[in-house]
Design an enzyme around this catalytic site. Structure first.
Site, PDB file in Angstrom:
ATOM      1  N   SER A  46      -9.771  -0.463   7.346  1.00 28.47           N
ATOM      2  CA  SER A  46      -9.204  -0.198   6.018  1.00 28.47           C
ATOM      3  C   SER A  46      -8.590  -1.403   5.327  1.00 28.47           C
ATOM      4  O   SER A  46      -8.320  -1.342   4.138  1.00 28.47           O
ATOM      5  CB  SER A  46      -8.158   0.917   6.108  1.00 28.47           C
ATOM      6  OG  SER A  46      -8.786   2.167   6.097  1.00 28.47           O
ATOM      7  N   SER A  69      -9.690   2.030   3.229  1.00 24.70           N
ATOM      8  CA  SER A  69      -8.811   2.759   2.340  1.00 24.70           C
ATOM      9  C   SER A  69      -7.859   1.876   1.532  1.00 24.70           C
ATOM     10  O   SER A  69      -7.332   2.317   0.523  1.00 24.70           O
ATOM     11  CB  SER A  69      -7.979   3.750   3.142  1.00 24.70           C
ATOM     12  OG  SER A  69      -7.125   3.068   4.037  1.00 24.70           O
ATOM     13  N   LYS A 114       0.844  -1.202   0.000  1.00 25.73           N
ATOM     14  CA  LYS A 114       0.000   0.000   0.000  1.00 25.73           C
ATOM     15  C   LYS A 114       0.874   1.244   0.000  1.00 25.73           C
ATOM     16  O   LYS A 114       1.900   1.287   0.702  1.00 25.73           O
ATOM     17  CB  LYS A 114      -0.892  -0.031   1.245  1.00 25.73           C
ATOM     18  CG  LYS A 114      -1.957   1.068   1.304  1.00 25.73           C
ATOM     19  CD  LYS A 114      -2.795   0.936   2.584  1.00 25.73           C
ATOM     20  CE  LYS A 114      -3.905   1.963   2.675  1.00 25.73           C
ATOM     21  NZ  LYS A 114      -4.702   1.822   3.915  1.00 25.73           N
TER      22      LYS A 114
END
Lengths: 97, 490, 487
Positions: free
Chosen positions: C175, C151, C76
């Site tokens: 997330s 997210s 990420k």
């Protein structure tokens, strides 16, 4: 629930947070923050008498290190992400003393 | 204003850089004077994703200071964030301690002097925090920008906050002097104001008697106090200013917001610093990146037993064990622990410790001062000075020739005896001395008769003449022998 | 080849294929699928292949190989990588190159993994849809019109679209788990302190954790045991040994007490999801586990508590983006000679609306006069929530409930109403507030063919127990083998 967030509150908080808001944004944030803060206000109905605030979920304490020098970054890489620099220092608009 | 009709009330906040090798939350060196931005790492540059890890030594030095100030060391301490924007604060917040400082309460005893009696100033708290970097603005460089150096960012600071117990500019100076001395003895800080390792802010207001009522003026914080002298002068100035403002406005405490003023050393005035309304809302909250620190009693006890002798105790020792006056004890103790050790090494070899005190104050300290030496660099070691003073004590030398030997010792390697030899200060034998005195009596008949008539000072001229004839002759011995011989002439 | 990371590295170590071949295969899939999904913010084929070549050389030289040798892993873009820009999905850090690697990245490298790309996210991890990325939204591979969740939307979508087998996400309030749920993969949020946060760009420091996403519990275990462990550079990292999660996957479920969180099956939960989880409960019972109802009385305050705590911390964590030392600086002329203007314009120009909203909320909650009512009170309720979990875990070994109230929603559906978006996290924020581990895993599909996800919580440091259940469920069911048909 009315929370009484007004545009002057939004402007004051924006000043603290160093955000410049357009008039439209201020208007929108008055609404949105009122709604969110209104929702969050349900916490005031929880009985928290004699409840200690929880600032760490983990029972870790005493994370300490010894006083031993570790080599610093070369200046070039310290400055490498700077928006403005002069090879020695970071440059910013004048700081008034 | 003819007489002072107000009471100055002062509390001091002293920021002390702790003498650690590395910064408070990262391993960068804290050495002063490196080229800009060469002592930084992702942590102290405030890069995203970096995390602080606390330096154990900073905790040790803070506790040491707290113990010496009689503070309470709590069982745990924690960290908070103080949020504000400034280019020398790269994270946008300073890691500090808000509601659980590492040292709580305490006091500093001022010893007093000829003009003031001893006093105790209460300490509110002392907390650890990280230092900010430096911003430099050079108008003349032609560039509009300020230059930011983050070498200092993250250096450990102990902020020592006093209660508003200080009552005069002079007392503020005494407090700072005594505090600096204590910190020096504790070896927790270099206390070098030029290098910024000791910085002072003052909170000042006045109490005025108005009829039956005691009135307080609004509190002003004075920043930018870069020397003890600046503190003294700023307080004197500020007292006058606040007095005048009060006469003009009548504003009392609470009727005007707390103002921050900066001391301008060139103009010798305090100037209001542009204070933005919101800047005082620091939004302190517990730093989630740092965990609480336990300060177990066993550790605190161990640190307490390791404090060493501190100024107040040493003054007492010099007075009771060596018979020094308060003044002499102060002068020596104020020079720091090295000087006290030096004094004790010299004095314990002498019958009269006062002689050691005099020589150290008049000669040693002057030399150190003139040559800008520290005691560590000083070539005359305690053993040598002790030997020299023993020779004087034994009458082998007078003070004046002693100073010649002292000077010789400064310039040459060697012992006092070797110095005496090199300077030709051989002890004059008793036969030589007798011959010398007989010669003097023969050459100064009028002085002899004056002495016989009771004018004791008449011998002075003969002693002066003796020095010319033989500079090694001890004037005391010449004097004794002359009076003996003249008295026995009849 | 295979779509199991465990088999992929085994095959590599046995000489069945090279790391370069594997990496090239995944790069080809990225070439084919990325334009539809937009899971990545950066892919560097040359660098990935160069890294793969090094691992191949290591194998040829007979050197010992790491746990993830030859496996491409996606990371990420909230996690610092020295060799790759790390943008946080924000214009603020569009060109930012961190001067250091995150501890987890160092661990991946030490395990001979191959970093294949940096994945898309809601700006600074603030969001539940990956619509709030400054660099375009991520599409859900199961239905490109729908969001991938957030997210860590890119982290979940790249697995679902076969562009990586292992992926690292971050989880502050759900997330990892919510996008894992929307994309039909496994996503685990570890116990707070289990994985080092050094190099994880902070959203809310007391809640953030890095965790793995993968198709299977087996692969999740493999990645978790690689990245977990004490890090002296993270003061909040737990000084505890890391157990071998892979070794306990097959421990029997018999007698395991599983608390069914009743509070999470009440209003607001989609019927199909409720049904799918009932089926799962039945399976668990058949496998010898003992389900029993449990209540978490303060769980309904989770969202409110979460938004106060997370936004407050975020307002402070994001103060460092001041255009002075790194990141975006405005080119506006007024700001050249005025520091305040430089701060305000730079931040306003480079931060997105959702980020500004949370900074505003957090600044408000911490400001003088409101601190006690909002922030301090939220910390007290947070303790009550944690206490709920502690009492529950006195009675049961694990807790079970839904991951999300509904399956993946359509893009744009919630982006105009921040509060409804916040309520997406209603079942996930609790694990972060209590610091306990939780895993989301697929257990069904809606009538429209969208993945349905269940969530299991364990006591602190009991990740092994979570993975054990998921693994055995997966050994007997096919949900983790379903693949989107977008390509």
């Amino acid at each position: 629930m009315t929370t009484g967030i007004e545009s002057k509150d939004v402007l004051k908080v924006a000043k603290l947070a160093k955000l410049q808001l357009t008039e439209e944004e201020v208007k929108r944030l008055v609404d949105e923050l009122s709604q969110i803060v209104g929702y969050v206000d349900q916490l005031s109905s929880v009985d928290t008498t004699n409840v200690a605030p929880l600032d760490h979920v983990l029972d870790v304490t005493d994370a300490l290190r010894d006083d031993i020098v570790i080599s610093s970054l070369p200046r070039e890489s310290a400055l490498s992400n700077a928006p403005k620099e002069d090879g020695e220092t970071f440059l910013v608009p004048p700081v008034l003393g | 204003m003819s007489s002072v009709d107000y009471q100055l009330v002062v509390g001091l906040e002293v920021h002390v850089q702790l003498k650690t090798l590395t910064k408070l939350f990262c391993g960068c060196s804290t050495t002063f004077g490196a080229a800009p931005n060469t002592q930084t790492c992702p942590v102290c540059l405030g890069h995203p994703g970096t995390l602080p890890v606390l330096n154990r030594e900073a905790i040790r030095l803070a506790i040491r200071t707290g113990l010496a100030l009689n503070s309470t060391i709590p069982p745990t301490t924690k960290w908070d964030r103080k949020n504000y924007f400034y280019p020398d604060l790269p994270k946008g917040y300073q890691i500090s301690q808000f509601d659980q400082p590492i040292c709580q309460g305490g006091e500093l005893k001022l010893p007093g002097d000829e003009t003031s009696s001893p006093r105790t100033i209460r300490i509110t708290r002392a907390h650890l925090e990280e230092d900010a970097g430096k911003s430099m603005h050079d108008e003349s460089s032609g560039s509009a920008d300020s230059r930011i150096d983050l070498n200092r960012t993250g250096t450990p600071l102990l902020e020592i906050v006093s209660e508003p117990d200080i009552r005069s500019a002079e007392e503020a100076k005494q407090y700072l002097t005594e505090l600096k001395l204590l910190l020096t003895y504790l070896q927790v800080s270099d206390c070098n104001m030029q290098e910024g390792s000791l910085r002072v802010d003052a909170n000042v207001n006045l109490h005025l008697q108005r009829g039956d009522e005691l009135v307080a003026t609004p509190i002003v914080e004075i920043k930018n106090l870069n020397s003890f002298r600046a503190v003294e002068r700023a307080l004197v100035y500020e007292a006058q200013r606040q007095r005048e403002v009060f006469e003009d406005t009548g504003q009392r405490i609470g009727e005007a917001p707390k103002q921050t003023r900066g001391w301008d050393d060139n103009l010798q005035v305090t100037k209001v610093q542009r204070e933005k309304e919101e800047s005082s809302d620091y939004r302190y909250f517990p730093d989630p990146d740092l965990v609480p620190i336990m300060l177990p009693e066993s550790w605190v006890t161990e640190l307490k037993s390791d404090l060493g002798a501190l100024p107040a105790a040493l003054r007492e020792r010099l007075k009771t064990e060596f018979g020094l006056s308060q003044y002499d004890a102060d002068v020596i103790v104020n020079q720091g622990p090295d000087m006290v050790a030096y004094f004790e090494a010299v004095a314990s070899n002498l019958k009269d410790a006062k002689r050691a005190s005099n020589w150290i104050q008049q000669d040693v300290m002057r030399t150190l001062n003139d040559m800008e030496y520290s005691l560590a660099d000083f070539s005359i070691k305690a053993d040598d000075l002790a030997k020299l003073l023993q020779l004087i004590e034994a009458g082998e030398l007078d003070n004046s020739r002693g100073r010649d030997v002292y000077q010789w010792l400064l310039d040459h390697p060697g012992t006092p005896e070797e110095g005496m030899k090199a300077l030709g200060i051989a002890s004059v034998g008793s036969d030589d001395l007798l011959d010398l005195c007989k010669q003097l009596i023969g050459e100064h008949p009028s002085a002899v008769s004056d002495f016989k008539a009771g004018k004791k000072q008449a011998l002075g001229a003969m002693i002066g003449a003796a020095r010319k004839l033989n500079p090694n002759a001890n004037p005391g011995k010449v004097k004794d022998l002359l009076s003996q011989l003249i008295s026995h002439e009849d | 080849m295979t779509d199991s990371a465990v088999e992929l590295t085994r095959g590599f170590k046995e000489g069945k294929w090279t790391a370069v071949e594997t990496t090239q295969l995944f790069l080809d899939r990225i070439n084919a699928n990325e334009s539809k999904v937009h899971a990545f913010l950066s892919v560097d084929a040359d660098r990935a292949l160069a890294d793969a070549r090094k691992v191949d050389e290591k194998r040829e030289a007979g050197e010992s190989l790491g746990r993830l040798a030859g496996i491409p892993v996606a990371v990420k873009d909230l996690i610092c990588t020295q060799e790759w820009t790390t943008t946080c999905g924000s214009k603020m850090l569009e060109t930012y190159r961190p001067p250091y690697d995150a501890t987890v990245v160092e661990k991946l490298q030490a395990a001979d993994a191959i970093l294949i790309g940096k994945t898309n996210l809601d700006e600074f991890a603030m969001g539940s849809s990956t619509e709030h990325s400054a660099f375009g939204r991520t599409h859900n591979p199961w239905d490109l019109e729908r969001v991938a969740g957030g997210s860590s939307g890119g982290a979940a979508a790249c697995v679902a679209a076969d562009m990586a087998l292992l992926s690292l996400g971050t989880d502050t309030g759900g997330s990892i788990r919510q996008p894992a749920a929307f994309c039909g993969v496994v996503g685990l949020k570890p116990t707070y302190g289990r994985v080092s946060r050094r190099g994880l760009i902070a959203f809310a420091s007391s809640l953030d954790q890095i965790g793995p996403l993968a198709w299977t519990a087996e692969d999740t275990a493999l990645l978790l045991e690689t990245i977990a462990g004490h890090d002296p550079a993270d003061s909040t990292s737990a000084p505890r040994e890391v157990p071998s999660y892979s070794d306990t996957l097959n421990q029997p479920l018999k007698g395991l007490r599983i608390g069914i969180i009743e509070d999470h099956f009440e209003e607001g939960l989609n019927h199909e999801i409720s049904q799918a989880i009932q089926t799962l409960i039945q399976w668990l019972e058949d496998a010898g586990a003992i389900p029993e109802p449990v209540r978490l009385p303060h769980s309904r305050y989770g969202i409110a508590t979460y938004y106060v705590v997370a936004s407050s911390e975020a307002s402070s964590n994001l103060a460092r983006y001041d255009a002075a030392h790194y990141g975006y600086r405005t080119s506006n002329e007024d700001a050249a000679e005025n520091l305040e203007a430089m701060y305000e314009r730079s931040r306003s120009e480079a931060l997105g609306n959702e980020v500004k909203r949370r900074i505003m909320l957090g600044t408000y909650a911490l400001s003088s006069g409101y601190y006690d009512a909002y922030y301090l009170n939220a910390l007290k309720v947070r303790r009550l929530i944690r206490d709920d979990f502690e009492s529950a875990f006195q009675k049961v070994d694990l807790l079970l409930g839904p991951t999300t109230p509904s399956a993946a929603f359509r893009a744009g559906e919630k982006s105009t109403d921040p509060l409804s978006m916040y309520l997406e996290d209603i079942y996930t924020v609790l694990a972060n507030l209590a610091g306990v581990p939780a895993v989301a895993f697929p257990c069904g599909q809606t009538g429209e063919g969208l993945p349905i996800s269940a969530q299991l919580w364990g006591p602190a440091f009991e990740e092994g127990r979570l993975l054990q259940v998921v693994h055995q469920f997966q050994s007997h069911t096919e949900w983790h083998k379903k693949r989107p048909s977008f390509s």
